[in-house]
Design an enzyme around this catalytic site. Structure first.
Site, PDB file in Angstrom:
ATOM      1  N   ASP A 177      -9.611 -10.595   2.559  1.00  0.00           N
ATOM      2  CA  ASP A 177      -9.884 -12.033   2.859  1.00  0.00           C
ATOM      3  C   ASP A 177      -9.838 -11.843   3.767  1.00  0.00           C
ATOM      4  O   ASP A 177      -9.217 -12.570   4.675  1.00  0.00           O
ATOM      5  CB  ASP A 177      -8.598 -12.626   1.281  1.00  0.00           C
ATOM      6  CG  ASP A 177      -9.299 -13.654   1.333  1.00  0.00           C
ATOM      7  OD1 ASP A 177      -9.632 -14.556   1.228  1.00  0.00           O
ATOM      8  OD2 ASP A 177      -7.686 -14.614   0.899  1.00  0.00           O
ATOM      9  N   HIS A 229       0.011   4.679  -2.724  1.00  0.00           N
ATOM     10  CA  HIS A 229       0.283   5.641  -2.320  1.00  0.00           C
ATOM     11  C   HIS A 229       1.214   6.301  -2.344  1.00  0.00           C
ATOM     12  O   HIS A 229       1.072   7.875  -2.790  1.00  0.00           O
ATOM     13  CB  HIS A 229       0.041   5.488  -0.725  1.00  0.00           C
ATOM     14  CG  HIS A 229      -1.314   4.760  -0.644  1.00  0.00           C
ATOM     15  ND1 HIS A 229      -2.163   5.590  -0.130  1.00  0.00           N
ATOM     16  CD2 HIS A 229      -2.332   4.044  -1.050  1.00  0.00           C
ATOM     17  CE1 HIS A 229      -3.546   5.351   0.160  1.00  0.00           C
ATOM     18  NE2 HIS A 229      -3.850   4.411  -0.267  1.00  0.00           N
ATOM     19  N   ARG A 238       0.986  -1.387  -0.159  1.00  0.00           N
ATOM     20  CA  ARG A 238       0.004  -0.045   0.162  1.00  0.00           C
ATOM     21  C   ARG A 238       0.649   1.303  -0.171  1.00  0.00           C
ATOM     22  O   ARG A 238       0.683   2.256  -0.662  1.00  0.00           O
ATOM     23  CB  ARG A 238      -0.872   0.216   0.985  1.00  0.00           C
ATOM     24  CG  ARG A 238      -2.229   0.965   1.025  1.00  0.00           C
ATOM     25  CD  ARG A 238      -2.970   0.562   2.661  1.00  0.00           C
ATOM     26  NE  ARG A 238      -4.577   2.122   2.448  1.00  0.00           N
ATOM     27  CZ  ARG A 238      -5.381   1.538   1.497  1.00  0.00           C
ATOM     28  NH1 ARG A 238      -4.816   0.773   0.819  1.00  0.00           N
ATOM     29  NH2 ARG A 238      -6.034   2.459   1.678  1.00  0.00           N
ATOM     30  N   HIS A 272      -5.141  -6.617  -2.837  1.00  0.00           N
ATOM     31  CA  HIS A 272      -6.506  -6.491  -1.331  1.00  0.00           C
ATOM     32  C   HIS A 272      -6.391  -7.468  -0.966  1.00  0.00           C
ATOM     33  O   HIS A 272      -7.731  -8.186  -0.027  1.00  0.00           O
ATOM     34  CB  HIS A 272      -7.702  -6.021  -1.693  1.00  0.00           C
ATOM     35  CG  HIS A 272      -8.013  -4.564  -1.700  1.00  0.00           C
ATOM     36  ND1 HIS A 272      -8.683  -3.684  -1.512  1.00  0.00           N
ATOM     37  CD2 HIS A 272      -6.931  -3.484  -1.274  1.00  0.00           C
ATOM     38  CE1 HIS A 272      -8.434  -2.612  -1.631  1.00  0.00           C
ATOM     39  NE2 HIS A 272      -7.155  -2.331  -1.587  1.00  0.00           N
ATOM     40  N   ASN A 297      -3.497   8.619   3.539  1.00  0.00           N
ATOM     41  CA  ASN A 297      -3.064   8.152   3.667  1.00  0.00           C
ATOM     42  C   ASN A 297      -2.942   7.966   5.493  1.00  0.00           C
ATOM     43  O   ASN A 297      -2.076   7.296   6.397  1.00  0.00           O
ATOM     44  CB  ASN A 297      -1.987   8.932   3.847  1.00  0.00           C
ATOM     45  CG  ASN A 297      -1.697   8.935   1.693  1.00  0.00           C
ATOM     46  OD1 ASN A 297      -1.957   7.680   1.036  1.00  0.00           O
ATOM     47  ND2 ASN A 297      -0.666  10.102   2.202  1.00  0.00           N
TER      48      ASN A 297
END
Length: 320
Positions: free
Chosen positions: A240, A68, A64, A195, A96
């Site tokens: 998940d 970002h 991530r 993800h 963020n």
């Protein structure tokens, strides 16, 4: 080129430079530090292995962090700059402030790298290497990381707020946001597969589990147990819940089963143009692994625009 999923590797020999901004700034190369800091990849891997072993979630956090960073004025480590009394950066921008973490891991890597090769390896390259290792250490693919980025001396909280898609983004807005960075709908869908690891705060999925129709009823009930209708905004749930710490294709299987956690996740399988690709990825782990690795290399080719002041920071949190 071959691949095995799980704890094995996908090794990809990929293009040196895939985006126009990269060409404008000079080509990246997998051998950029071959003479000046040949052990950099080993150092990054070593620190990342300890970090992920201690907390598997840190692997997702590093992926991530890379995303970002790259989506705001290119992969330039601008997200790592701390705010000062006279400077407001990206760390506390809306997308963020409560979702990006792992800065201390980058600090640890940077300290080791500086001890081995002073003032040589950029923080931006460290983030790119760390994100690759994060994926692989969680059982996903590996790839050859193109290196030679420089660190920006500036950052933009407003650009972070404007460029990073939110958890409620529609499929059309996701396609548009990635297209603005030169990434195709297929690449967007593959990258969204990150993800398959990580967690999200209740604040970002509450509406989905209480009000949306396109959700598995059992899944919604399970998530409500840790995400009440009021309060508990910071409570976490895995994207998940089947294999939460394994980088696999379960994310796409979940979407087909209407078990996407965020509204923006389920948007990829909601009667739209990405449905067919989601179905393919859900049934073909190797295809997803290969596409994801290629897309990560391409995203890593996003660099600051010409004229941006850059350097190799000695401390990733502040300019030299």
């Amino acid at each position: 080129m071959g691949f095995l999923f799980g704890r094995s590797y996908v090794t990809l020999a990929l293009m040196v430079c895939v985006l126009a901004p990269c060409q404008a700034k000079g080509a990246l190369s997998t051998k950029f530090y071959a003479k000046t800091c040949p052990g950099v990849a080993t150092i990054v891997r070593s620190v990342m292995a300890r970090a992920v072993a201690k907390e598997p979630r840190m692997g997702a956090s590093m992926i991530r962090l890379f995303f970002h960073d790259c989506f705001v004025n290119g992969c330039d480590a601008s997200i790592l700059l701390d705010d000062t009394p006279t400077f407001t950066g990206e760390k506390n921008a809306g997308p963020n402030v409560n979702s990006v973490r792992g800065y201390e891991v980058i600090d640890a890597i940077k300290a080791r790298v500086e001890a081995a090769c002073n003032a040589t390896v950029s923080c931006a390259d460290i983030v790119a290497l760390a994100s690759r290792d994060a994926v692989n250490l969680l059982g996903g693919p590996t790839w050859n990381v193109q290196l030679g980025r420089k660190d920006s001396r500036t950052a933009s909280g407003s650009a972070a707020n404007a460029n990073l898609p939110g958890p409620g983004a529609s499929a059309a807005s996701l396609v548009a946001a990635f297209a603005a960075k030169g990434l195709s709908p297929r690449e967007m869908t593959a990258l969204s597969g990150a993800h398959t690891v990580g967690q999200a705060r209740c604040l970002f999925f509450r509406d989905r589990i209480y009000t949306e129709q396109s959700i598995n009823a059992t899944f919604a009930a399970e998530r409500r147990q840790t995400c009440p209708q009021t309060g508990g905004d910071g409570n976490l749930a895995p994207f998940d819940d089947q294999t939460p710490d394994a980088f696999d294709n379960a994310y796409f299987k979940n979407l087909v089963a209407q078990r996407g956690l965020l509204p923006s996740d389920q948007e990829l399988f909601n009667g739209g143009t990405q449905d067919a690709l989601v179905r393919k990825y859900s049934g073909n782990a190797g295809m997803f692994a290969t596409d994801f690795a290629k897309a990560m290399v391409k995203m890593g080719g996003l660099l600051p625009s010409s004229g941006t002041p850059t350097e190799v920071r000695l401390n990733c949190r502040k300019v030299n």
